[in-house]
Each structure stands twice: as C-alpha cells, then as structure tokens.
Design a protein around this motif. Structure first.
Motif, PDB file in Angstrom:
ATOM      1  N   UNK A   1       9.709  48.902 -30.745  1.00  0.00           N
ATOM      2  CA  UNK A   1      10.308  48.747 -29.415  1.00  0.00           C
ATOM      3  C   UNK A   1      10.304  47.283 -28.997  1.00  0.00           C
ATOM      4  N   UNK A   2       9.258  46.570 -29.405  1.00  0.00           N
ATOM      5  CA  UNK A   2       9.057  45.182 -29.022  1.00  0.00           C
ATOM      6  C   UNK A   2       8.653  44.398 -30.269  1.00  0.00           C
ATOM      7  N   UNK A   3       9.201  43.179 -30.418  1.00  0.00           N
ATOM      8  CA  UNK A   3       8.875  42.327 -31.564  1.00  0.00           C
ATOM      9  C   UNK A   3       8.496  40.939 -31.059  1.00  0.00           C
ATOM     10  N   UNK A   4       7.358  40.428 -31.537  1.00  0.00           N
ATOM     11  CA  UNK A   4       6.939  39.061 -31.248  1.00  0.00           C
ATOM     12  C   UNK A   4       6.975  38.268 -32.556  1.00  0.00           C
TER      13      UNK A   4
ATOM     14  N   UNK B   1      11.579  39.925 -28.794  1.00  0.00           N
ATOM     15  CA  UNK B   1      12.779  40.756 -28.912  1.00  0.00           C
ATOM     16  C   UNK B   1      12.413  42.166 -28.492  1.00  0.00           C
ATOM     17  N   UNK B   2      13.332  42.871 -27.847  1.00  0.00           N
ATOM     18  CA  UNK B   2      13.054  44.256 -27.472  1.00  0.00           C
ATOM     19  C   UNK B   2      14.339  45.057 -27.389  1.00  0.00           C
ATOM     20  N   UNK B   3      14.194  46.395 -27.481  1.00  0.00           N
ATOM     21  CA  UNK B   3      15.364  47.257 -27.448  1.00  0.00           C
ATOM     22  C   UNK B   3      15.740  47.622 -26.007  1.00  0.00           C
ATOM     23  N   UNK B   4      16.885  48.249 -25.841  1.00  0.00           N
ATOM     24  CA  UNK B   4      17.391  48.573 -24.506  1.00  0.00           C
ATOM     25  C   UNK B   4      16.600  49.693 -23.832  1.00  0.00           C
ATOM     26  N   UNK B   5      15.876  50.483 -24.626  1.00  0.00           N
ATOM     27  CA  UNK B   5      15.130  51.614 -24.061  1.00  0.00           C
ATOM     28  C   UNK B   5      13.781  51.201 -23.482  1.00  0.00           C
ATOM     29  N   UNK B   6      13.364  49.967 -23.726  1.00  0.00           N
ATOM     30  CA  UNK B   6      12.061  49.497 -23.268  1.00  0.00           C
ATOM     31  C   UNK B   6      12.226  48.615 -22.036  1.00  0.00           C
ATOM     32  N   UNK B   7      11.552  49.010 -20.966  1.00  0.00           N
ATOM     33  CA  UNK B   7      11.641  48.278 -19.703  1.00  0.00           C
ATOM     34  C   UNK B   7      10.670  47.105 -19.735  1.00  0.00           C
TER      35      UNK B   7
END
Length: 340
Positions: A30-33, A75-81
């Motif tokens: 969902x989230x990438x660092x 970086x993150x996807x659209x489903x993650x607030x």
C-alpha cells in the motif's frame, strides 16, 4: 496494511528501477518508502508512472553528478488515505487512517544518519517526532544502526555504550522491535570471508497503540536485488491470514509485449472487435488474452524470475566463500538481464 521499505542505492541504474517495479508488482504494498534514490524531485516525478504507484512525495538528493547522495521518497496507492506531515533527507512523516476504526496512524519512515559520529541524531530525531502515547505509531526503514550485538557479523565489535543510549531512546518513545522473518541481516558489504560484514540495519519499531490496532504484524526480509540492502516488507493485519495473504494483483501491460507490437496489436483488435461485450468485459478479456499470449510467446519469464530470486536468496544466506560471492554476482546479472 503492507509497507515496503528499501535502500535502493540509486535509481540511475535500470536494474534498480526494474527491481522496484518487481517488488511492487509481487508484494502489492500500500505504501513504499525508498532511500538513496540519488534523483532530483523533477526526475522522481518523471519516473512516477513507471514505478507502478500513482502517488509520490519525493525529497531530492544532495549534490550533483557523481557526487549525488541521498534522496528519499514515499509512494502509495489510491486506496490508502495518506497525509504527508513533513520530511527531510533523513525522514518522511505521514498520517494514515485505519480502514475499520478510522483511527489516525502515525507512520515515520527513517533513513538514519550513516556517519558514526552522527548516529545518535537518528534517535534524537525519532524522539522529537514522538506522537502522544495513545496514537498508533510505527517507525520503519533503514536506521543505519543496529539494536543489539547479535545484529552484526564481522568487522569491529558493536559499541555497547551506544546501544544503551538507543535502548533508552526506545523506552522514552515507547517503541519496541517488531522482529523479522527470513535471513537475519539486511545489509552486506558483499565480500567473502574473512572480510565479510553483515548487519541488520533495516527494521520496524512500534508502540503499544499500534500493536493494539494491528494485533498481527510481520516484517519480512526480502531478497537483496541491485543493492547492498535487502528490502523489508511490513505486513499488518487483524489475523495471520490477512498478514500472509497477498492482495489480488491487477492486470498490467508488460513492456516485453512490445517486442512483437504488431502481433500484440492484432490480439487487442480481435478481442475489442467483439460487439456483443461491454467495455469492462472487453478490458478483462484483452488482459486475459495478452497474458496467455505472453506466456506462449516469451516463455514463463515470471517463473524464471521467481526461481532466480529463490536461488539468490539461498546464496545470500550461505557461507560467503569466494565461490559463493562469484555465484551471487552471476545470478544477480542473470536476474537483472531478465528484468530488463
């Protein structure tokens, strides 16, 4: 929630870019660092689409040309607030909402100071950014520091007095080591014995409120690709089934299919010309047809990549003799060629 963190050691190398794309595609985070991108903000935005996630918060590297260093991004996807609070070359702080309770979660990504004389600044930074005790809080990424003597193999012994200061900082912040699954160390100088040094520099720390929100949490040490650091995947869920189950992968058009663009176009046109299907059905069937054609045309490239990753992981866990180090380099080159 799935959080991927990796010191990629520069995105100027096409192999590193392909490795990031492979990680995002296979692990579905969902989230990438990412740290050590060695890219400017402008360059990162130009790469955003190719990396496979739509949202980006970059902090550009320092220096120019071959002297470039640092550079971090989220970086993150659209489903993650996700809401970015602030960042620097050594951290990104963001807030996210728990999908069920809607509780605000505090996610601190740390890229620790690498110089020995500045390592305590990493822990001082974490202490300054500590939220209220009731706020669920997790710290992840590359701390450039170990938590115990057992986190280092080879080289000079760990400074015990320094470890005591780290332990005090963790107590002050109410943080605890999540632990890990996989090979112990996440960084290697990639040399053979007796010059080999390996350390666990990449990990996740959480407070009690985070643990209450996510009862099951695992940190996976993934295969090291195109870097001297292993990526880590932090997977959080309410049950073990949630943590170990990967999300459903979406169909993505693979660049390899353009190697025969004419035949690829014919397949798309043939499926799309079916007048008895709605648009959604056509898109689904185009994806299925291209996947089948790709397997027949180009062979089982994903299977080959997967087999090489397993081989590479086993080699990295083996006793690092000259022969094993040479085999690692050969396997890395073969894998990088396939990813291209």
């Amino acid at each position: 929630m799935r959080i991927l963190a990796w010191n990629c050691r520069g995105l100027g190398n096409p192999g590193a870019v392909q490795a990031v794309k492979l990680l995002i595609s296979s692990e579905v985070p969902d989230v990438v660092f990412l740290s050590e991108t060695r890219k400017s903000v402008t360059k990162m935005f130009s790469m955003r689409r190719s990396l496979g996630l739509p949202n980006l918060f970059p902090i550009g590297c320092a220096g120019n040309g071959r002297s470039r260093s640092g550079g971090v991004c989220l970086l993150w996807n659209d489903d993650t607030n996700v809401k970015i609070t602030h960042g620097s070359l050594n951290h990104i702080l963001c807030m996210a909402k728990h999908f069920q309770s809607r509780s605000q979660m505090h996610i601190l990504a740390i890229y620790g100071f690498s110089e020995a004389q500045h390592k305590l600044r990493t822990w001082e930074l974490i202490q300054r950014l500590k939220p209220p005790d009731t706020t669920p809080w997790v710290c992840v990424w590359d701390f450039n520091d170990v938590l115990s003597p057992s986190d280092k193999l080879g080289g000079d012994p760990v400074n015990v007095a320094h470890l005591q200061l780290i332990d005090q900082a963790l107590q002050d912040c109410g943080l605890q080591d999540v632990g890990y699954s996989g090979y112990q160390f996440t960084w290697s100088n990639k040399r053979s014995i007796p010059n080999l040094i390996e350390e666990r520099l990449d990990y996740a720390l959480m407070n009690d409120s985070w643990k209450a929100l996510w009862p099951v949490m695992e940190v996976f040490h993934l295969t090291r690709l195109s870097s001297d650091h292993n990526p880590i995947l932090v997977s959080c869920g309410s049950t073990k089934r949630e943590v170990f189950r990967k999300q459903k992968r979406l169909f993505r058009f693979e660049e390899v299919r353009l190697h025969d663009s004419e035949e690829c176009a014919e397949i798309v046109a043939e499926v799309w010309s079916n007048g008895f299907q709605d648009v959604n059905s056509k898109i689904t069937n185009v994806g299925k047809s291209l996947q089948l054609w790709g397997r027949l045309k180009f062979g089982a490239i994903p299977k080959k990549v997967s087999d090489l990753k397993v081989k590479l992981q086993n080699l990295q866990r083996s006793t690092q003799t000259d022969e094993v180090v040479a085999a690692i380099r050969s396997t890395e080159a073969e894998l990088e060629s396939l990813l291209k």
